[in-house]
Design a protein around this motif. Structure first.
Motif, PDB file in Angstrom:
ATOM      1  N   THR A  79      -1.787   5.785   1.272  1.00  0.00           N
ATOM      2  CA  THR A  79      -2.085   5.664  -0.164  1.00  0.00           C
ATOM      3  C   THR A  79      -2.488   7.035  -0.701  1.00  0.00           C
ATOM      4  O   THR A  79      -3.013   7.868   0.053  1.00  0.00           O
ATOM      5  N   PHE A 101      -5.143  -1.515  -6.784  1.00  0.00           N
ATOM      6  CA  PHE A 101      -6.263  -1.061  -5.928  1.00  0.00           C
ATOM      7  C   PHE A 101      -7.593  -1.575  -6.478  1.00  0.00           C
ATOM      8  O   PHE A 101      -8.470  -1.979  -5.711  1.00  0.00           O
ATOM      9  N   LEU A 105       0.814  -1.224   0.000  1.00  0.00           N
ATOM     10  CA  LEU A 105       0.000   0.000   0.000  1.00  0.00           C
ATOM     11  C   LEU A 105       0.847   1.274   0.000  1.00  0.00           C
ATOM     12  O   LEU A 105       0.318   2.367  -0.054  1.00  0.00           O
TER      13      LEU A 105
END
Ligand SMILES: O=C(O)CCC(=O)C(=O)O
Ligand SMILES: [Fe+2]
Length: 478
Positions: free
Chosen positions: A182, A77, A69
């Protein structure tokens, strides 16, 4: 010229002494509530900097899929989001899916694995002082975190509507949310408790962190929270359930008592030392600032001797007190006062014999009302501040004393004790409210009322903390 009665003047001055001690006690409590708030704040805005590179890796699909991440690509994702279920939420102990309610993707513990170690990284040590404040007279409680689930926000799921986390077990005290670094915009977490709201913008927190970082928030389970719309990118978080556990390493006398708690203790001792304060004994009562789960009623057990009295459903609350509530309990125990959670019912005029207000050691059920099984206190006058205000702040003007008449537990009565009952009914108990009673822990009692037509009626009660104060010169006041 007015003639002054010197003994009355002296009595007034002495009464002012009690008022003064009460005021000092309330001020000390005010500081404690403020401290609670600051600690929650601090916990929210602390960015975690010591994560190893592996901490940001998540695995799913039996370990065949992996995402880091810290530097994942959009396609990764998308794959993670596609593997998620639409998140459900808890209603009356059941998980419910309502498309309009929560719009976040989630994975349950069985579906994924994370490499983040919240203990070894020091994260639990960082949140424990805030969550455990006031717990146990000797620091005899510690925190255990259980990973619960993974949340993904982004296309197609962008928000998580306002909710409280469903308690998973009697010792669950709060939740920890860890947010990964992220790329995304939006997704701030808003929190609300006792009329105070605050926002944790994890994007802003992570932007100022030097090097790799995770953002986190720890809060009590009665804190209402929501994740705002994630406008772009993906936001990924882990949630942990936090449980209170006994600290087997606790050493008696090893706990450093914070100055505000010491002040609270000193003011309580000063109040008790004043013989004019609750001279004949009574209760010092405190409106609970936090909400607690009350377990469902147990099955009634019949033994040869009759009905077996189950343990009070209010008992577990005492072991799970949070923040300022825990601090009051800890201090009162250290001072030597017995402290119980009791429910004060406002019965209206409906239930004969019981009086308008009823103080019970357990959550009453219909059987209790019909048979007067439980120990109840009936009050002579309307209780001050009863159930009219959900405020949890310390009140400056709650000075009114109320009188309660105690009835014994009927189940313990036999014919010989019957006469003792009549005596007990005349016995009055004074209650001094330190803080206003709150509606944070409200219970409802349904019962059958017989009027010109039988109907189902309700009475409401609010749980509060009651510190049993012995008469001046008795027990710890000797
Ligand atoms: O993702 C977050 O920041 C909060 C998640 C949450 O509230 C939950 O899973 O119950
Ligand atoms: Fe939550």
């Amino acid at each position: 010229m007015s003639r002054r009665n010197p003994s009355r003047a002296k009595a007034n001055v002495e009464k002012l002494g009690v008022a003064h001690h009460m005021q000092v006690l309330r001020d000390a409590l005010d500081v404690i509530s403020h401290l609670t708030f600051l600690l929650r704040h601090f916990t929210c805005f602390f960015a975690f900097r010591h994560c190893s590179p592996k901490s940001t890796c998540v695995f799913w699909d039996g370990g065949t899929c992996r995402i880091d991440l810290r530097n994942a690509k959009k396609a990764e994702f998308v794959a993670l989001a596609a593997a998620c279920d639409q998140a459900t939420f808890g209603v009356a102990q059941k998980d419910v899916l309502d498309e309009t309610y929560r719009k976040a993707g989630k994975m349950d513990l069985a579906q994924f694995a994370s490499r983040l170690d919240v203990v070894a990284s020091g994260l639990i040590d960082a949140i424990a002082p805030g969550i455990l404040q006031g717990q146990g007279a000797e620091g005899d409680k510690t925190l255990r975190a259980e990973l619960y689930k993974l949340n993904v926000y982004g296309e197609p799921w962008r928000i998580f509507q306002s909710h409280k986390d469903t308690p998973r077990g009697e010792t669950m005290i709060g939740s920890l949310v860890v947010i990964f670094p992220t790329a995304h915009t939006g997704g701030a977490l808003t929190l609300e408790h006792g009329g105070t709201t605050w926002t944790f913008d994890s994007v802003a927190a992570l932007a100022v962190a030097e090097g790799p970082a995770l953002a986190y928030v720890a809060s009590y389970s009665d804190v209402l929270h929501a994740v705002e719309k994630v406008k772009s990118g993906y936001r990924v978080s882990l949630t942990y359930n936090l449980f209170l556990v006994d600290n087997t390493m606790a050493i008696a006398g090893n706990r450093i008592i914070p100055a505000p708690e010491k002040k609270l203790e000193d003011s309580l001792r000063a109040l008790l030392a004043d013989p004019l304060f609750l001279t004949k004994g009574g209760f010092l009562a405190y409106g609970l600032a936090h909400q607690y789960p009350i377990p469902p009623p147990p099955e009634v057990q019949y033994t040869q001797g009759g009905r077996q009295v189950p343990p009070s459903r209010l008992g577990p609350i005492l072991k799970l007190l949070k923040g300022g509530d825990a601090r009051i309990h800890t201090v009162s125990e250290r001072v030597g006062l017995v402290t119980r959670v009791k429910v004060l019912y406002d019965t209206g005029e409906h239930i004969r014999k019981m009086g308008k207000d009823v103080l019970a050691d357990d959550v009453l059920n219909t059987e209790a009302i019909n048979t007067e099984y439980d120990m109840v206190c009936t009050k002579r006058s309307r209780v001050w501040g009863s159930s009219s205000n959900a405020e949890t702040r310390a009140c400056k003007s709650c000075r009114r004393r109320v009188h309660l008449t105690i009835l014994p537990t009927m189940i313990q009565m036999n014919s010989r004790q019957g006469s003792a009952t009549k005596k007990a009914v005349k016995h009055k108990v004074a209650v001094e409210w330190v803080t206003r009673i709150t509606e944070t822990n409200r219970v409802r009692l349904q019962y059958l009322a017989y009027g010109n037509e039988a109907s189902i009626e309700h009475v409401y009660g609010n749980a509060a903390l009651f510190l049993e104060v012995p008469a001046a010169g008795k027990g710890i006041r000797a």
